[in-house]
Design a protein around this motif. Structure first.
Motif, PDB file in Angstrom:
ATOM      1  N   SER A  53       0.761  -1.265  -0.098  1.00  0.00           N
ATOM      2  CA  SER A  53      -0.016  -0.021  -0.123  1.00  0.00           C
ATOM      3  C   SER A  53       0.882   1.174  -0.182  1.00  0.00           C
ATOM      4  CB  SER A  53      -1.009   0.064   1.128  1.00  0.00           C
ATOM      5  OG  SER A  53      -1.982  -0.793   1.127  1.00  0.00           O
ATOM      6  N   TYR A  56       2.033   1.985  -3.509  1.00  0.00           N
ATOM      7  CA  TYR A  56       0.832   2.730  -4.039  1.00  0.00           C
ATOM      8  C   TYR A  56       0.681   3.997  -3.872  1.00  0.00           C
ATOM      9  CZ  TYR A  56      -4.025   2.226  -6.037  1.00  0.00           C
ATOM     10  OH  TYR A  56      -5.219   2.169  -6.825  1.00  0.00           O
ATOM     11  N   LYS A  58       2.687   6.388  -2.517  1.00  0.00           N
ATOM     12  CA  LYS A  58       3.833   7.326  -3.035  1.00  0.00           C
ATOM     13  C   LYS A  58       3.523   7.507  -4.508  1.00  0.00           C
ATOM     14  CE  LYS A  58       7.424   6.099  -4.398  1.00  0.00           C
ATOM     15  NZ  LYS A  58       8.594   5.157  -4.667  1.00  0.00           N
ATOM     16  N   ASN A  59       3.178   6.350  -5.288  1.00  0.00           N
ATOM     17  CA  ASN A  59       3.343   6.605  -7.052  1.00  0.00           C
ATOM     18  C   ASN A  59       1.759   7.273  -7.254  1.00  0.00           C
ATOM     19  OD1 ASN A  59       5.912   5.545  -7.422  1.00  0.00           O
ATOM     20  ND2 ASN A  59       4.895   3.629  -7.114  1.00  0.00           N
ATOM     21  N   VAL A 103     -10.203   3.351  -0.148  1.00  0.00           N
ATOM     22  CA  VAL A 103      -9.815   2.775   0.986  1.00  0.00           C
ATOM     23  C   VAL A 103      -8.881   1.504   0.700  1.00  0.00           C
ATOM     24  CG1 VAL A 103     -10.241   1.698   3.253  1.00  0.00           C
ATOM     25  CG2 VAL A 103     -11.692   3.152   2.290  1.00  0.00           C
ATOM     26  N   GLN A 104      -7.373   1.811   1.201  1.00  0.00           N
ATOM     27  CA  GLN A 104      -6.428   0.671   0.704  1.00  0.00           C
ATOM     28  C   GLN A 104      -6.804  -0.679   1.735  1.00  0.00           C
ATOM     29  OE1 GLN A 104      -3.852   3.074  -1.471  1.00  0.00           O
ATOM     30  NE2 GLN A 104      -2.958   1.346  -0.381  1.00  0.00           N
ATOM     31  N   LEU A 105      -6.632  -1.556   0.844  1.00  0.00           N
ATOM     32  CA  LEU A 105      -6.472  -2.706   1.500  1.00  0.00           C
ATOM     33  C   LEU A 105      -5.357  -3.413   1.581  1.00  0.00           C
ATOM     34  CD1 LEU A 105      -9.756  -4.304  -0.342  1.00  0.00           C
ATOM     35  CD2 LEU A 105      -9.624  -3.303   1.899  1.00  0.00           C
ATOM     36  N   ASP A 127     -12.693   2.323  -6.654  1.00  0.00           N
ATOM     37  CA  ASP A 127     -12.005   0.949  -6.683  1.00  0.00           C
ATOM     38  C   ASP A 127     -13.415  -0.068  -7.101  1.00  0.00           C
ATOM     39  OD1 ASP A 127      -9.435   0.162  -6.457  1.00  0.00           O
ATOM     40  OD2 ASP A 127      -9.630  -0.283  -4.463  1.00  0.00           O
ATOM     41  N   THR A 148      -7.251  -2.465 -10.689  1.00  0.00           N
ATOM     42  CA  THR A 148      -6.290  -3.511 -11.220  1.00  0.00           C
ATOM     43  C   THR A 148      -6.542  -4.396 -12.222  1.00  0.00           C
ATOM     44  OG1 THR A 148      -5.059  -3.248  -9.004  1.00  0.00           O
ATOM     45  CG2 THR A 148      -4.505  -5.260 -10.288  1.00  0.00           C
ATOM     46  N   LEU A 176     -10.493  -8.105  -4.379  1.00  0.00           N
ATOM     47  CA  LEU A 176      -9.799  -6.715  -5.025  1.00  0.00           C
ATOM     48  C   LEU A 176      -9.289  -7.293  -6.503  1.00  0.00           C
ATOM     49  CD1 LEU A 176      -8.547  -3.961  -4.734  1.00  0.00           C
ATOM     50  CD2 LEU A 176      -6.425  -5.219  -3.588  1.00  0.00           C
ATOM     51  N   LEU A 250      11.159  -4.498  -5.502  1.00  0.00           N
ATOM     52  CA  LEU A 250       9.741  -5.216  -5.661  1.00  0.00           C
ATOM     53  C   LEU A 250      10.075  -6.488  -6.510  1.00  0.00           C
ATOM     54  CD1 LEU A 250       7.668  -2.057  -6.470  1.00  0.00           C
ATOM     55  CD2 LEU A 250       8.173  -3.117  -4.133  1.00  0.00           C
ATOM     56  N   PRO A 270       9.058  -4.231 -11.266  1.00  0.00           N
ATOM     57  CA  PRO A 270       7.920  -3.235 -11.432  1.00  0.00           C
ATOM     58  C   PRO A 270       7.847  -3.009 -12.940  1.00  0.00           C
ATOM     59  CG  PRO A 270      10.037  -2.305 -10.579  1.00  0.00           C
ATOM     60  CD  PRO A 270      10.222  -3.853 -10.579  1.00  0.00           C
ATOM     61  N   GLY A 271       6.950  -1.991 -13.385  1.00  0.00           N
ATOM     62  CA  GLY A 271       6.656  -1.372 -14.697  1.00  0.00           C
ATOM     63  C   GLY A 271       5.831  -2.289 -15.429  1.00  0.00           C
ATOM     64  N   GLY A 274       1.510  -2.636 -11.966  1.00  0.00           N
ATOM     65  CA  GLY A 274       1.352  -1.489 -10.896  1.00  0.00           C
ATOM     66  C   GLY A 274       1.044  -0.076 -11.460  1.00  0.00           C
ATOM     67  N   PRO A 275       1.737   0.421 -12.466  1.00  0.00           N
ATOM     68  CA  PRO A 275       1.456   1.485 -13.209  1.00  0.00           C
ATOM     69  C   PRO A 275       0.166   1.649 -13.878  1.00  0.00           C
ATOM     70  CG  PRO A 275       3.607   1.079 -13.866  1.00  0.00           C
ATOM     71  CD  PRO A 275       3.096  -0.115 -13.080  1.00  0.00           C
ATOM     72  N   ILE A 278      -2.593   2.509 -11.304  1.00  0.00           N
ATOM     73  CA  ILE A 278      -2.708   3.954 -10.728  1.00  0.00           C
ATOM     74  C   ILE A 278      -3.515   4.718 -12.054  1.00  0.00           C
ATOM     75  CG2 ILE A 278      -1.319   6.048 -10.360  1.00  0.00           C
ATOM     76  CD1 ILE A 278       0.680   4.278  -9.179  1.00  0.00           C
TER      77      ILE A 278
HETATM   78  N1  LIG Z   1      -8.144  -0.923  -2.132  1.00  0.00           N
HETATM   79  C1  LIG Z   1      -6.915  -1.155  -2.727  1.00  0.00           C
HETATM   80  N2  LIG Z   1      -6.749  -1.009  -4.065  1.00  0.00           N
HETATM   81  C2  LIG Z   1      -5.577  -1.331  -4.533  1.00  0.00           C
HETATM   82  O1  LIG Z   1      -5.360  -1.363  -5.988  1.00  0.00           O
HETATM   83  C3  LIG Z   1      -4.701  -1.565  -3.825  1.00  0.00           C
HETATM   84  C4  LIG Z   1      -4.868  -1.921  -2.351  1.00  0.00           C
HETATM   85  N3  LIG Z   1      -6.036  -1.504  -2.066  1.00  0.00           N
HETATM   86  N4  LIG Z   1      -3.666  -1.909  -1.658  1.00  0.00           N
HETATM   87  C5  LIG Z   1      -2.389  -2.059  -2.010  1.00  0.00           C
HETATM   88  C6  LIG Z   1      -2.450  -2.875  -3.442  1.00  0.00           C
HETATM   89  C7  LIG Z   1      -1.050  -2.651  -4.074  1.00  0.00           C
HETATM   90  N5  LIG Z   1      -1.045  -1.675  -5.231  1.00  0.00           N
HETATM   91  C8  LIG Z   1      -0.274  -1.165  -5.871  1.00  0.00           C
HETATM   92  C9  LIG Z   1      -0.306  -0.360  -7.084  1.00  0.00           C
HETATM   93  C10 LIG Z   1       0.472   0.244  -7.665  1.00  0.00           C
HETATM   94  C11 LIG Z   1       1.752   0.001  -7.415  1.00  0.00           C
HETATM   95  C12 LIG Z   1       2.944   0.607  -8.355  1.00  0.00           C
HETATM   96  O2  LIG Z   1       2.820   1.804  -8.700  1.00  0.00           O
HETATM   97  N6  LIG Z   1       3.896  -0.367  -8.550  1.00  0.00           N
HETATM   98  C13 LIG Z   1       4.986   0.319  -9.266  1.00  0.00           C
HETATM   99  C14 LIG Z   1       6.363   0.576  -8.571  1.00  0.00           C
HETATM  100  C15 LIG Z   1       7.254   1.269  -8.878  1.00  0.00           C
HETATM  101  C16 LIG Z   1       8.292   1.535  -7.808  1.00  0.00           C
HETATM  102  O3  LIG Z   1       8.016   2.272  -7.013  1.00  0.00           O
HETATM  103  O4  LIG Z   1       9.392   1.040  -7.754  1.00  0.00           O
HETATM  104  C17 LIG Z   1       5.385  -0.702 -10.393  1.00  0.00           C
HETATM  105  O5  LIG Z   1       4.890  -1.819 -10.286  1.00  0.00           O
HETATM  106  O6  LIG Z   1       5.782  -0.290 -11.326  1.00  0.00           O
HETATM  107  C18 LIG Z   1       2.115  -1.012  -6.251  1.00  0.00           C
HETATM  108  C19 LIG Z   1       1.215  -1.556  -5.750  1.00  0.00           C
HETATM  109  C20 LIG Z   1      -2.693  -1.482  -5.328  1.00  0.00           C
HETATM  110  N7  LIG Z   1      -3.386  -1.796  -4.148  1.00  0.00           N
END
Ligand SMILES: Nc1nc(=O)c2c([nH]1)NC[C@@H]1CN(c3ccc(C(=O)N[C@@H](CCC(=O)O)C(=O)O)cc3)C=[N+]21
Ligand SMILES: NC(=O)C1=CN([C@@H]2O[C@H](COP(=O)(O)OP(=O)(O)OC[C@H]3O[C@@H](n4cnc5c(N)ncnc54)[C@H](OP(=O)(O)O)[C@@H]3O)[C@@H](O)[C@H]2O)C=CC1
Ligand SMILES: [Mg+2]
Length: 303
Positions: A53, A56, A58-59, A103-105, A127, A148, A176, A250, A270-271, A274-275, A278
């Motif tokens: 989370s 998530y 931060k990005n 709300v983050q899970l 979501d 996602t 989710l 990661l 990553p890459g 995740g992106p 978002i």
């Molecule tokens: N209600 C809810 N919905 C979610 O969608 C949800 C959540 N809770 N809880 C946590 C998880 C995790 N998650 C991520 C989303 C983006 C990256 C992300 O930006 N990843 C980049 C990371 C880049 C980096 O910083 O290195 C990538 O994979 O490239 C990671 C993890 C969403 N989640």
């Protein structure tokens, strides 16, 4: 290994595809602002400190700003009670500056995630996890679709010319990711199988997938021999591991170095996914803001 030229044609570039989507959302958010004078606002609630989370959050903050939207962060302590969280959601539901609420899970154990996600007003449920939007998805009615799985579907559509008739195997059955992913792929004409913790032969099941989507949170679970040769592999997992030098990295649920040579196409971590998550969150926030601001009906008027 990820930069091995032999694999570069196989990599699904989630970062680039997400950037294109974010740029479209930004242009549409600007147009909405010109029509209405309002800026889409997203509220994000994080209770406690789940590592995935935090990545998530931060990005998301960076990208929300890039897309010309407002982001309102609510970081609550691990000890927050369910009633305190429900009160916050009521305030956000009533706040005209907020068009999307996430709300983050996972949530700490004293809080029921179903009760909380259902407390979010359906038109702000970006979501798509509440019973109204989840029900709409399962009935094939337009609604807010979980970010996602929506992002995974976009990656698959960019990669494969036609999803109809393909066997899609999903490992992981969460509300989710796994369950809404199954609904979306069924709607696309795939034959869908969903594996979970009690599945007897997950490797045998995975090997049948023309499409393999993995969302378990178990890093390296899917080995090379779980992948059907030529399959399209989507790795949703996000785990932060410690390296010997004290840094962290990661990793996904798929053993990338083993799976990539077997797969036809594969997402990196990553890459990859995740992106896209978002970018889809921004897309959903724009949809929610438009529904509220453009065709405000008495039950969800903005101000
Ligand atoms: N209600 C809810 N919905 C979610 O969608 C949800 C959540 N809770 N809880 C946590 C998880 C995790 N998650 C991520 C989303 C983006 C990256 C992300 O930006 N990843 C980049 C990371 C880049 C980096 O910083 O290195 C990538 O994979 O490239 C990671 C993890 C969403 N989640
Ligand atoms: N990249 C992104 O944008 C996102 C990444 N994530 C990441 O994806 C992963 C999964 O998230 P989430 O779905 O919320 O996790 P959950 O823990 O809610 O669900 C995991 C699912 O995987 C199943 N499972 C666990 N272990 C196994 C196993 N050994 N074999 C088969 N199935 C198994 C569980 O089965 P059972 O139901 O029986 O317990 C459950 O259905 C996490 O790493 C999370 O951080 C999540 C969301 C977005
Ligand atoms: Mg679980």
């Amino acid at each position: 290994m990820k930069h091995d030229p032999a694999l570069s044609g196989k990599l699904i570039d989630g970062k680039a595809i997400a950037r294109r989507l974010t740029d479209r959302v930004k242009a549409e958010a600007e147009a909405l602002r010109e029509r209405t004078g309002k800026i889409p606002g997203l509220a994000v609630v994080l209770v406690g400190d789940d590592p995935a989370s935090e990545v998530y959050v931060k990005n998301k903050a960076i990208q929300t700003h890039r897309a010309g939207m407002r982001s309102f962060m609510h970081m609550l302590p691990e000890t927050t009670s369910q009633d305190e969280l429900l009160e916050l959601i009521e305030r956000l539901n009533a706040d005209p500056q907020i068009h999307g609420i996430l709300v983050q899970l996972p949530l700490p154990r004293q809080i029921d995630p179903i009760l909380v996600t259902n407390a979010i007003a359906p038109h702000k449920d970006v979501d798509g996890l509440g019973e109204v939007n989840a029900g709409r998805l399962s009935l094939g009615i337009d609604g807010l679709v979980p970010c996602t799985p929506l992002g995974c579907l976009m990656l698959l559509k960019e990669t494969l010319p036609d999803l109809r008739g393909l066997h899609a195997v999903i490992i992981g059955a969460s509300n989710l990711v796994g369950k809404p992913m199954a609904q979306l792929l069924l709607k696309e004409g795939c034959t869908v199988s969903v594996g979970h913790i009690d599945t007897r032969d997950p490797r045998g099941l995975a090997r049948e997938g023309d499409i393999l989507v993995v969302a378990t949170g178990k890093n390296g679970l899917v080995r090379g021999d779980w992948v059907k040769p030529g399959a399209t592999v989507i790795d949703v997992g996000i785990t932060r591991i410690a390296l010997p030098d004290g840094k962290t990295r990661l990793v996904g649920d798929v053993a990338f170095d083993e799976a990539a040579p077997v797969a036809g196409h594969i997402t990196p971590v990553p890459g990859g996914v995740g992106p896209m998550t978002i970018a889809c969150l921004l897309h959903n926030t724009l949809q929610a803001a438009r529904a509220i601001l453009d065709h405000a009906s008495p039950d969800h008027k903005a101000s």
